[in-house]
Write an enzyme that holds these catalytic residues in place. Structure first.
Site, short mmCIF file in Angstrom:
data_model
loop_
_atom_site.label_atom_id
_atom_site.label_comp_id
_atom_site.label_asym_id
_atom_site.label_seq_id
_atom_site.Cartn_x
_atom_site.Cartn_y
_atom_site.Cartn_z
N HIS A 247 0.87 -1.42 -0.12
CA HIS A 247 -0.04 -0.09 -0.18
C HIS A 247 0.82 1.39 -0.03
O HIS A 247 0.57 2.19 -0.91
CB HIS A 247 -0.76 0.11 1.15
CG HIS A 247 -1.77 -1.31 1.48
ND1 HIS A 247 -2.67 -1.38 0.86
CD2 HIS A 247 -1.35 -2.00 2.39
CE1 HIS A 247 -3.30 -2.65 1.38
NE2 HIS A 247 -2.58 -3.01 2.24
O1 RIB Z 1 -4.50 -0.34 5.43
C1 RIB Z 1 -3.29 -0.32 4.85
C2 RIB Z 1 -2.69 0.67 5.65
O2 RIB Z 1 -2.65 0.26 7.13
C3 RIB Z 1 -0.89 0.67 5.55
O3 RIB Z 1 -0.59 1.92 5.44
C4 RIB Z 1 -0.47 -0.23 6.45
O4 RIB Z 1 0.89 -0.09 6.56
C5 RIB Z 1 -1.07 -0.02 7.49
O5 RIB Z 1 -0.63 1.06 8.45
#
Ligand code: RIB
Ligand code: CA
Length: 317
Positions: A247
């Site tokens: 992500h």
């Molecule tokens: O939902 C995904 C996010 O939540 C990403 O940034 C992961 O590292 C967690 O922080």
């Protein structure tokens, strides 16, 4: 053209890849990392960020920030509980040597305020890939940051399903009051990269083979971290075990290749802070007849090939 940035993160595995991409790519200048409670407690997100930068031999400073959300007394909920039967997904300590460097003595919130009060930093993009507690506190203490921060990129939220509840994504869910405060602050350029986009550009085992062939410390560490994510990704989301979203690094790719994000639209965005079943939902209003002005741009798709190319370019540097 060099883009300067500050990365606010809750270092876990995908944050770590984002740190390495930002620290290594020739078109980026990562001037600091700020840490917040999120994937793991603040002490761990800070240690993990230091481990990553030590692994690169980097002297980029790390500032520790908020150990808990603004309002909610019930967090941090250990991800062990949150993740139920998948406790290994976000590890307390990244599988890298213990950090030898130490965090700065200034708190991350004060660092954000001091940084953006300095007009020499009027170009510095803020990329937030964890809960938005640090930024919300900085905006509360120094409201002028709302016009001083030139651009904010947030990994968070979802238009479709969430990853904590049916509608809530983790970063927003952890501190919904902070997220609402940030979205309502008046920051003039906010780009949100939600789960819809990050899941549209997963990184595969074959991509990890490419990173391994590059062979640099960043490439090898990122490959190992992503392989861990693929191996532990909830079966319900990808039983094939062939790829997983990374992500946070997608937000870094967008700094160099804006076209890596697709279906980018204008929305009026708010965060649910009271709903029984919807707490932490990112509410996106795109109705043509809405009366509130747009306050964010949101990307709903992404180009996986360009994302992988960006990471490979960064890791080769
Ligand atoms: O939902 C995904 C996010 O939540 C990403 O940034 C992961 O590292 C967690 O922080
Ligand atoms: Ca994160």
């Amino acid at each position: 053209m060099i883009t300067r940035l500050i990365l606010d993160c809750d270092t876990g595995t995908d944050d770590a890849v984002a740190i390495m991409a930002a620290a290594c790519h020739p078109n980026l200048d990562l001037i600091a990392v700020t840490t917040v409670n999120g994937n793991v407690p603040l002490a761990n997100t800070t240690e993990n960020s230091l481990r990553v930068l030590d692994h690169l031999g980097s002297s980029i400073p790390v500032y520790a920030g908020a150990p808990r959300p603004l309002i909610r007394p019930d967090f941090p909920i250990p991800r062990l509980i949150l993740n139920g039967d998948n406790p290994e997904f976000q590890v307390l300590y990244l599988d890298l040597p213990e950090a030898v460097s130490r965090p700065q003595t200034t708190n991350a919130v004060q660092f954000l305020i001091d940084s953006y009060l300095d007009e020499q930093n009027a170009d510095v993009v803020l990329v937030a890939v964890g809960p938005l507690t640090n930024l919300a506190l900085a905006l509360a203490a120094e409201p002028s940051l709302a016009w001083r921060i030139p651009r904010l990129i947030i990994m968070g939220g979802s238009r479709g399903w969430g990853n904590v509840t049916a509608v809530a994504e983790f970063n927003i869910w952890v501190d919904p009051e902070a997220a609402e405060a940030v979205l309502s602050s008046g920051i003039r350029d906010i780009l949100i990269v939600p789960l819809d986009a990050t899941h549209d550009a997963p990184i595969s085992l074959l991509d990890c083979d490419l990173f391994d062939s590059i062979g640099t410390p960043a490439a090898l560490a990122s490959s190992a971290l992503i392989r861990h994510r693929i191996g532990h990704y909830p079966d319900a989301l990808d039983a094939t075990k062939l790829s997983a979203p990374v992500h946070d690094a997608l937000c870094i790719a967008a700094l160099v290749h804006p076209e890596v994000l697709q279906e980018v639209g204008e929305y009026t965005a708010h965060v649910e802070t009271a709903g029984t079943h919807t707490l932490g939902e990112l509410v996106l209003d795109s109705r043509a007849w809405r009366t509130d002005r747009s306050n964010v741009r949101v990307a709903l798709r992404a180009n996986a090939q360009l994302f992988v190319q960006f990471l490979a370019d960064a890791f080769r540097s």
